[in-house]
Write a protein that holds these residues in place. Sequence first.
Motif, PDB file in Angstrom:
ATOM      1  N   GLY A   1       8.065  12.474   6.512  1.00 33.93           N
ATOM      2  CA  GLY A   1       8.891  10.739   7.758  1.00 33.93           C
ATOM      3  C   GLY A   1       8.349  10.138   7.804  1.00 33.93           C
ATOM      4  N   THR A   2       8.209   9.491   6.815  1.00 30.78           N
ATOM      5  CA  THR A   2       8.567   8.371   6.323  1.00 30.78           C
ATOM      6  C   THR A   2       9.558   7.066   6.786  1.00 30.78           C
ATOM      7  N   GLN A   3      10.205   7.916   7.806  1.00 32.46           N
ATOM      8  CA  GLN A   3      11.260   6.787   8.130  1.00 32.46           C
ATOM      9  C   GLN A   3      10.162   5.490   9.401  1.00 32.46           C
ATOM     10  N   HIS A   4       9.019   6.687  10.260  1.00 32.18           N
ATOM     11  CA  HIS A   4       8.632   5.433  10.690  1.00 32.18           C
ATOM     12  C   HIS A   4       7.052   4.881  10.044  1.00 32.18           C
ATOM     13  N   VAL A   5       7.215   5.227   8.954  1.00 35.36           N
ATOM     14  CA  VAL A   5       6.108   4.327   8.198  1.00 35.36           C
ATOM     15  C   VAL A   5       6.622   3.213   7.414  1.00 35.36           C
ATOM     16  N   SER A   6       5.373   2.653   7.518  1.00 42.05           N
ATOM     17  CA  SER A   6       6.189   0.870   6.835  1.00 42.05           C
ATOM     18  C   SER A   6       5.569   0.833   5.599  1.00 42.05           C
ATOM     19  N   ALA A   7       6.718   0.281   4.612  1.00 43.01           N
ATOM     20  CA  ALA A   7       7.193   0.655   3.647  1.00 43.01           C
ATOM     21  C   ALA A   7       6.584  -1.089   2.335  1.00 43.01           C
ATOM     22  N   GLU A   8       6.033  -2.276   3.573  1.00 43.07           N
ATOM     23  CA  GLU A   8       6.619  -3.243   3.303  1.00 43.07           C
ATOM     24  C   GLU A   8       4.940  -3.941   3.333  1.00 43.07           C
ATOM     25  N   VAL A   9       4.908  -4.589   2.629  1.00 44.31           N
ATOM     26  CA  VAL A   9       3.479  -4.555   1.722  1.00 44.31           C
ATOM     27  C   VAL A   9       3.535  -6.015   2.183  1.00 44.31           C
ATOM     28  N   VAL A  10       2.452  -7.433   2.830  1.00 47.31           N
ATOM     29  CA  VAL A  10       1.990  -8.604   2.595  1.00 47.31           C
ATOM     30  C   VAL A  10       1.525  -8.995   1.664  1.00 47.31           C
ATOM     31  N   VAL A  11       2.260  -9.679   0.442  1.00 53.15           N
ATOM     32  CA  VAL A  11       0.963 -10.074  -0.644  1.00 53.15           C
ATOM     33  C   VAL A  11       0.912 -11.433  -0.382  1.00 53.15           C
ATOM     34  N   GLU A  12      -0.337 -12.059  -0.674  1.00 48.17           N
ATOM     35  CA  GLU A  12      -0.574 -13.654  -0.725  1.00 48.17           C
ATOM     36  C   GLU A  12      -1.117 -14.031  -1.980  1.00 48.17           C
ATOM     37  N   LEU A  13      -1.285 -14.891  -2.310  1.00 41.97           N
ATOM     38  CA  LEU A  13      -1.937 -15.370  -3.361  1.00 41.97           C
ATOM     39  C   LEU A  13      -2.944 -16.942  -2.840  1.00 41.97           C
ATOM     40  N   GLU A  14      -3.949 -16.958  -3.712  1.00 38.22           N
ATOM     41  CA  GLU A  14      -4.463 -18.690  -3.001  1.00 38.22           C
ATOM     42  C   GLU A  14      -5.197 -19.723  -4.072  1.00 38.22           C
ATOM     43  N   SER A  15      -4.790 -20.862  -3.875  1.00 41.04           N
ATOM     44  CA  SER A  15      -6.090 -21.125  -5.575  1.00 41.04           C
ATOM     45  C   SER A  15      -5.490 -20.798  -6.412  1.00 41.04           C
ATOM     46  N   CYS A  16      -4.360 -20.583  -6.946  1.00 36.01           N
ATOM     47  CA  CYS A  16      -3.984 -20.040  -7.983  1.00 36.01           C
ATOM     48  C   CYS A  16      -2.888 -21.541  -8.843  1.00 36.01           C
ATOM     49  N   ALA A  17      -3.003 -21.024 -10.530  1.00 31.90           N
ATOM     50  CA  ALA A  17      -1.741 -22.804 -10.348  1.00 31.90           C
ATOM     51  C   ALA A  17      -0.366 -21.803 -10.169  1.00 31.90           C
ATOM     52  N   THR A  18       0.821 -22.611 -10.149  1.00 32.86           N
ATOM     53  CA  THR A  18       1.948 -22.419  -9.124  1.00 32.86           C
ATOM     54  C   THR A  18       2.394 -21.036 -10.563  1.00 32.86           C
ATOM     55  N   GLN A  19       2.222 -21.503 -12.259  1.00 28.90           N
ATOM     56  CA  GLN A  19       3.002 -20.109 -12.952  1.00 28.90           C
ATOM     57  C   GLN A  19       2.425 -19.561 -12.971  1.00 28.90           C
ATOM     58  N   ASP A  20       0.915 -19.340 -12.274  1.00 27.11           N
ATOM     59  CA  ASP A  20       0.474 -17.951 -12.119  1.00 27.11           C
ATOM     60  C   ASP A  20       1.134 -17.046 -11.322  1.00 27.11           C
ATOM     61  N   ALA A  21       1.682 -18.057  -9.762  1.00 24.05           N
ATOM     62  CA  ALA A  21       1.874 -17.263  -8.632  1.00 24.05           C
ATOM     63  C   ALA A  21       3.469 -17.097  -9.162  1.00 24.05           C
ATOM     64  N   HIS A  22       4.536 -17.782  -9.943  1.00 27.39           N
ATOM     65  CA  HIS A  22       5.251 -16.802 -10.668  1.00 27.39           C
ATOM     66  C   HIS A  22       5.245 -15.758 -10.890  1.00 27.39           C
ATOM     67  N   ALA A  23       4.093 -15.797 -12.349  1.00 28.34           N
ATOM     68  CA  ALA A  23       3.936 -14.631 -12.887  1.00 28.34           C
ATOM     69  C   ALA A  23       3.640 -13.181 -12.159  1.00 28.34           C
ATOM     70  N   VAL A  24       3.480 -13.295 -10.756  1.00 33.15           N
ATOM     71  CA  VAL A  24       2.647 -12.297 -10.195  1.00 33.15           C
ATOM     72  C   VAL A  24       4.179 -11.840  -9.285  1.00 33.15           C
ATOM     73  N   PHE A  25       4.683 -13.077  -8.747  1.00 29.77           N
ATOM     74  CA  PHE A  25       5.450 -12.543  -7.918  1.00 29.77           C
ATOM     75  C   PHE A  25       6.838 -11.600  -8.506  1.00 29.77           C
ATOM     76  N   SER A  26       7.295 -12.163  -9.906  1.00 34.76           N
ATOM     77  CA  SER A  26       8.403 -12.138 -10.238  1.00 34.76           C
ATOM     78  C   SER A  26       8.019 -10.751 -11.533  1.00 34.76           C
ATOM     79  N   ALA A  27       6.504 -10.134 -11.323  1.00 32.11           N
ATOM     80  CA  ALA A  27       6.417  -9.063 -11.256  1.00 32.11           C
ATOM     81  C   ALA A  27       6.728  -8.086 -10.902  1.00 32.11           C
ATOM     82  N   LEU A  28       6.527  -8.340  -9.517  1.00 28.41           N
ATOM     83  CA  LEU A  28       6.030  -7.577  -8.698  1.00 28.41           C
ATOM     84  C   LEU A  28       7.665  -7.674  -8.174  1.00 28.41           C
ATOM     85  N   ARG A  29       8.519  -8.837  -7.922  1.00 28.02           N
ATOM     86  CA  ARG A  29      10.030  -8.317  -8.193  1.00 28.02           C
ATOM     87  C   ARG A  29      10.518  -7.187  -8.813  1.00 28.02           C
ATOM     88  N   THR A  30      11.054  -7.143  -9.560  1.00 26.02           N
ATOM     89  CA  THR A  30      11.398  -6.449 -10.974  1.00 26.02           C
ATOM     90  C   THR A  30      10.776  -4.852 -10.707  1.00 26.02           C
TER      91      THR A  30
END
Length: 127
Positions: free
Chosen positions: A8-37
């Motif tokens: 009955g997953t229609q009422h279960v949230s499938a969303e996850v909030v991801v936060e990155l803090e105090s890292c290099a801009t290119q590392d943030a991009h690497a993490v987010f682009s991997a997740l978008r894959t």
Amino acid sequence: MNSAKPAGTQHVSAEVVVELESCATQDAHAVFSALRTSFTSDRAADDVPEEVAGAGSTVWTSTFDVSDRKSAAEPRRLTAPVLVSLQGGYWAVDELCKGLESAFTVHVLGTAAGDQEKEVELRLETR
């Protein structure tokens, strides 16, 4: 803990909030682009994190829908370990963690469990 998708997953949230803090801009991009894959994001593929001038640390945030996993991300290179905070339903957070494991070495630093959601702190390193 059972990480199978709950009935009955229609009422279960499938969303996850991801936060990155105090890292290099290119590392943030690497993490987010991997997740978008692997998952649908609230941000476009060409939305590259940018450093904000001023005092304090920069926090990058994105929300991912893990209900439909696309494909596994290839390993990504990081300039330094990245600290990541995940917040969402139990099943959704577990699925997103699995998605990160294809691209990075994942270390769980801590968890906080609520009634229907949990928060997980991770350290990601280059595989």
